[in-house]
Design an enzyme around this catalytic site. Structure first.
Site, short mmCIF file in Angstrom:
data_model
loop_
_atom_site.label_atom_id
_atom_site.label_comp_id
_atom_site.label_asym_id
_atom_site.label_seq_id
_atom_site.Cartn_x
_atom_site.Cartn_y
_atom_site.Cartn_z
N ASP A 88 0.83 -1.20 0.00
CA ASP A 88 0.00 0.00 0.00
C ASP A 88 0.87 1.25 0.00
O ASP A 88 2.06 1.21 0.31
CB ASP A 88 -0.92 0.02 1.22
CG ASP A 88 -0.15 -0.01 2.54
OD1 ASP A 88 0.80 -0.81 2.63
OD2 ASP A 88 -0.50 0.73 3.48
N GLU A 89 0.25 2.36 -0.38
CA GLU A 89 0.86 3.69 -0.28
C GLU A 89 2.30 3.71 -0.81
O GLU A 89 3.24 4.09 -0.11
CB GLU A 89 0.80 4.18 1.17
CG GLU A 89 -0.64 4.34 1.64
CD GLU A 89 -0.79 4.80 3.08
OE1 GLU A 89 -1.81 5.44 3.39
OE2 GLU A 89 0.08 4.50 3.91
#
Length: 606
Positions: free
Chosen positions: A273-274
């Protein structure tokens, strides 16, 4: 006479031949027995056939029966000259079907491979019958990781509250070995700790799912000078440059060590993620120039490679990844990748009021892209404020009520199997950010969330269950669990509440004293100038306030040290206590010093 002698010789030959055969057969039998004993001596047990676990997770599990058939494979693989392309990653690869026979192993130490070849362990993943959607408690260990002794106390609590498993995000708490030892925290768990955690989970019927970041949130790796050259942007330690030649070999070794410690795992969460600044490295820019500038394709390409690294070692294992990076990737781009065949997206949303229309669009999109299932992720702590100290119960309750609505809509997506929900408990927003709420402080919130999922709402039945299990009564309006509490860490819960609500306010109240405000200004304290007649009005009260807090904080420190490692204790007290206590201690010290001067003239020196 000659015929009689010949007959005797023939009989003697046949008898001798029979004895030789019997002796040979006996030795073969002993060899087989000795071979089996050697397998036992290596402490490697092969569980090839036992009764499947019942659908009811609360039912007792039958112990596996030891069998001789081996499923573990050791293959020798030539080293990859350029591990960026170990094989044709972009071609669709179906995950190998695992036998319907679970294999659990105490992993044998493998000799270090030579430069010419590398030994790879392949363990087929145990196939368990479907038990319906799982409820996982997420343990974020990148800050204030609890000691195993505390996990021993709370794993039974998780189970009694309705959890089916633990999503354990190790970060730097994993006992990395060899060249990777630099990655682990000074307080990282030991190999023995990991084994104990697995035993505790098994005893409490909690399935363990390891989580290792492989793309974004690799700060704990990329902060080290040794690996700084693998950053997507040299200035920032957040994201991995997936195309750097050393990136995949690094991930492979990290994955190999974690998988070795979790031969029982059915799922593996790869994070992902991110991934901030993806596409900004020179390697990424060159890749994008050749691939129509599709950053989504670049992301999926790396995720696919990681999935294949895992399935090389664990055929049949299903990966999980956070979904935020694919929300804006086009359906055709996802269809052109084999990620939908290899992994499940975990849709996360921690808002009290989830936008159901937006969520429905995501579910439609993931179904059309070819994913066979999805996970959801809610939160019980660590998402309501980067420096949150006290967990807001209603915030997290409302988040779960929203997710219940989403679960109720899943029959509209026949191609998507709802795998379960991870109730996240973030300890930091990232590796370089301060601590959020401590785990014991958020236990009432976790209880509310789990029971809400179990009963479909936080109704009277759920409320009574929480009261019975925790020994305190949930009060949503004042945001407390009222009562002494019988859960592990209840003492920390109550002292943190007192610090949160009273430490600063008790000092502010003292500062309203008429004589204190008039006699203890910064200027007068600097020059040791005050009338002891005025100081006497608040000197005793001020000293008592300090003594009371010092006593409480000593109790708090001892309680914290029983649960957390020294770095977490120091950090929490530094960020939440020391500033206020330093102010109070300074006021007491100055008051008593100036009082003893008996009203002298101004002086910088005493």
């Amino acid at each position: 006479m000659n015929s009689y002698k010949l007959l005797k010789l023939i009989v003697l030959f046949l008898v001798t031949l029979a004895i030789v055969k019997i002796f040979s057969s006996s030795n073969n039998g002993r060899a087989k027995i000795n071979s089996k004993i050697m397998d036992m001596d290596t402490n490697i047990f092969w569980w090839n056939d036992y009764d499947p676990e019942p659908d009811n997770l609360d039912a007792p599990k039958e112990p596996p029966k030891l069998k001789k058939n081996l499923v573990k494979k050791i293959i020798k693989k030539e080293p990859e000259p350029n591990s960026e392309e170990p094989h044709k990653w972009d071609s669709p690869v179906e995950p190998q079907e695992a036998e319907d026979k679970p294999v659990i192993e105490n992993v044998k130490k493998v000799p270090k491979p030579s430069l010419e070849e590398e030994e790879i362990e392949i363990i087929e993943v145990p196939v368990k019958p479907s038990t319906g959607p799982l409820r996982l408690v997420h343990l974020d260990l990148k800050g204030a990781a609890p000691k195993v002794s505390y996990l021993k106390q709370i794993f039974p609590l998780f189970s009694s509250l309705g959890a089916h498993g633990i999503l354990i995000e190790y970060e730097d708490m994993f006992p990395y070995e060899g060249a990777l030892e630099i990655l682990k925290s000074p307080f990282a768990y030991s190999v023995e700790d990991i084994e104990e955690i697995k035993t505790l989970a098994n005893l409490n019927k909690l399935e363990l799912i390891p989580l290792m970041q492989v793309f974004g949130h690799l700060e704990f790796v990329l902060k080290h000078e040794k690996y700084a050259h693998l950053r997507e942007v040299p200035k920032y330690p957040n994201s991995l440059n997936a195309l750097a030649p050393d990136s995949l070999p690094l991930l492979k070794q990290m994955l190999k060590q974690i998988l070795k410690r979790h031969p029982e795992a059915r799922f593996f969460h790869i994070g992902a993620d991110e991934v901030y600044e993806l596409g900004e490295s020179e390697d990424s820019k060159r890749w994008l120039e050749k691939n129509n500038g599709d950053v989504g394709a670049l992301y999926l390409s790396h995720v696919s490679k990681v999935c294949h690294l895992v399935t090389e070692m664990r055929p049949g294992m299903k990966m999980i990844f956070w979904d935020d990076m694919i929300r804006k990737i086009s359906i055709p781009t996802m269809q052109n990748s084999d990620v939908p065949k290899l992994a499940f997206p975990m849709i996360w949303n921690y808002s009290p009021q989830i936008d159901m229309e937006s969520l429905a669009k995501l579910l439609d999109k993931y179904q059309d892209a070819g994913f066979s299932g999805v996970w959801f992720a809610s939160s019980f702590k660590g998402t309501s404020g980067v420096d949150q100290r006290w967990t807001p119960l209603k915030h997290h309750l409302d988040n779960h009520l929203s997710w219940l609505k989403a679960m109720g809509s899943m029959d509209q997506y026949p191609s998507l199997t709802f795998q379960g929900i991870a109730i996240t408990g973030w300890q930091r927003y990232e590796h370089f950010i301060r601590l959020c709420e401590l785990l014991p402080v958020a236990i009432p919130s976790l209880a509310v969330c789990l029971q809400t999922l179990k009963y479909g709402s936080f109704n009277e039945e759920a409320e009574k269950a929480v009261h019975h299990i925790l020994g305190c009564k949930i009060q949503l309006d004042p945001n407390i669990c009222e009562g002494s509490g019988s859960f592990a860490g209840a003492d920390i819960y109550h002292i943190v509440r007192k610090i949160h609500t009273e430490l600063q306010s008790s000092i502010d109240t003292m500062m309203t004293d008429h004589f204190l405000r008039g006699s203890l200004s910064n200027y007068l304290r600097k020059y040791n100038f005050a009338n002891p007649r005025n100081l006497r009005h608040f000197k005793t009260k001020l000293r008592k306030l300090q003594d009371d807090w010092e006593s409480l904080l000593e109790t708090f420190r001892k309680g914290m040290e029983a649960i957390f490692y020294p770095d977490a204790v120091e950090e929490w007290i530094e960020d939440n206590v020391n500033e206020q206590m330093a102010k109070l201690r300074s006021m007491v010290q100055d008051t008593e010093r100036i009082y003893d001067l008996d009203g002298r003239k101004k002086s910088l020196n005493v």
